[in-house]
Scaffold this active site. Structure first.
Site, PDB file in Angstrom:
ATOM      1  N   HIS A  80      -4.229   5.568   5.927  1.00 13.09           N
ATOM      2  CA  HIS A  80      -5.663   5.413   6.066  1.00 13.09           C
ATOM      3  C   HIS A  80      -6.469   4.615   5.520  1.00 13.09           C
ATOM      4  CE1 HIS A  80      -5.775   7.810   2.237  1.00 13.09           C
ATOM      5  NE2 HIS A  80      -6.690   7.238   1.933  1.00 13.09           N
ATOM      6  N   SER A  98      -6.796   5.659  -3.564  1.00  8.90           N
ATOM      7  CA  SER A  98      -5.548   6.041  -2.513  1.00  8.90           C
ATOM      8  C   SER A  98      -4.748   4.579  -2.183  1.00  8.90           C
ATOM      9  CB  SER A  98      -6.270   6.275  -1.217  1.00  8.90           C
ATOM     10  OG  SER A  98      -6.454   7.614  -1.117  1.00  8.90           O
ATOM     11  N   ASP A 130       1.199   9.183   6.008  1.00  7.99           N
ATOM     12  CA  ASP A 130       0.288   8.519   5.628  1.00  7.99           C
ATOM     13  C   ASP A 130       0.691   7.373   4.574  1.00  7.99           C
ATOM     14  OD1 ASP A 130      -2.439   7.921   5.306  1.00  7.99           O
ATOM     15  OD2 ASP A 130      -2.813   9.214   3.416  1.00  7.99           O
TER      16      ASP A 130
END
Length: 313
Positions: free
Chosen positions: A59, A166, A89
């Site tokens: 993402h 992230s 992911d």
């Protein structure tokens, strides 16, 4: 208070901080008048190879037109997407560097234990002075979280994972990467999640070589047969099995004649007590192979052959 000598934490951070990068992504968006404008996002990543391969979250780089990678020493390089995997992911990007880069050491997430001390490292804004560091413990292992692409099995930690972190590494006190920070719960205090590094290891080769991950697939969604469902379908109260809740059109299961409401009782001769057994069995097959599925359809038992296919991208 983290019950460990602070030099241990400092050494662990020193070992890996040179491998942590900031990833700035530019996406082209449309407003209500369909005018195009750029939007910049930020995330982190970790160098896993001296030749310039960097592991991050999918993402972080999804739909990006341009990627700018900033290293701890301030060096900035252009990044290129090599491979992506929505299911986990995870993604791999590559930079071209004049010399070898400092690669992090990948640990073994299977050796983790709840209560073990971990350190979350990220470089969310590409600021000078090195990456940001937070410490905590492993709160839980194998935490199943529902995501848009399915259920992700993640490590839960109370180490603070801030927006922009992230894609950065979660490391142990040896400075080994044991997970990739992937999400935080927006309405929960002090809860962060990370993808186990062993999950990444199983797909890295495919991501680098093919750009995607090939997964076996038959195209069904199933749920556990509860006592209530057993009564509804006229089955013994102790019945196990997986109730087919959905069949994707034109999938192998659809081609084989499986229907919503079928109960899978056996797969290749093994009794099915839980839907996870079906998923695990299919996962171990190669596209093109066949499996024998024993089905109970409103009290009538029969067997069908299903050819395993590759999950569509």
């Amino acid at each position: 208070m983290i019950p460990v000598d602070e030099n241990t934490l400092v050494n662990a951070v020193d070992k890996v901080s040179g491998s942590v990068v900031n990833i700035a992504s530019v996406r082209m968006m449309h407003d209500q008048l369909f005018r195009v404008f750029p939007v910049e996002g930020v995330g982190s990543g970790v160098v896993i190879d001296q030749q310039g391969y960097i592991l991050t979250n999918n993402h972080v780089i999804d739909d990006a037109e341009r990627l700018k990678v900033t290293f701890a020493d301030g060096k900035v390089l252009r990044g290129k997407v090599v491979g992506t995997d929505e299911v986990t992911d995870l993604a791999v990007i590559k930079v071209e560097s004049e010399g070898p880069l400092q690669a992090a050491t990948l640990g073994d997430s299977a050796a983790l234990k709840a209560g073990q001390i971990v350190i979350a490292i990220g470089n969310p804004f590409g600021l000078t002075g090195g990456p940001t560091v937070t410490a905590g413990i492993v709160s839980s292992l194998k935490r199943s979280i529902q995501a848009r692409t399915g259920v992700l099995e993640l490590i839960q930690t109370d180490a603070a994972i801030n927006p922009g972190n992230s894609g950065g590494p979660l490391v142990n006190t040896k400075g080994e990467v044991i997970a990739i920070n992937t999400a935080n719960m927006p309405y929960a205090q002090g809860i962060g999640f990370a993808v186990p590094i062993n999950t990444a290891k199983t797909i890295l080769k495919e991501l680098v070589e093919k750009g995607r991950v090939s997964r076996p697939w038959i195209g069904i969604a199933s749920v556990k047969v509860t006592p209530q469902l057993a009564r509804h379908f006229g089955l013994p109260p102790s019945s196990g099995g997986a109730l087919v809740a959905g069949v994707e059109p034109y999938s192998p299961a659809d081609d084989a004649g499986l229907r919503r409401g079928d109960i899978i009782e056996q797969i290749d001769g093994s009794t099915v007590d839980d839907p996870s057994q079906v998923a695990s069995h299919v996962k171990g097959k190669k596209p093109g192979s066949r499996i024998a599925v024993t089905v109970n359809r409103y009290g009538r038992q029969f067997q069908v052959g299903v050819e395993v296919d590759e999950r569509p991208s």
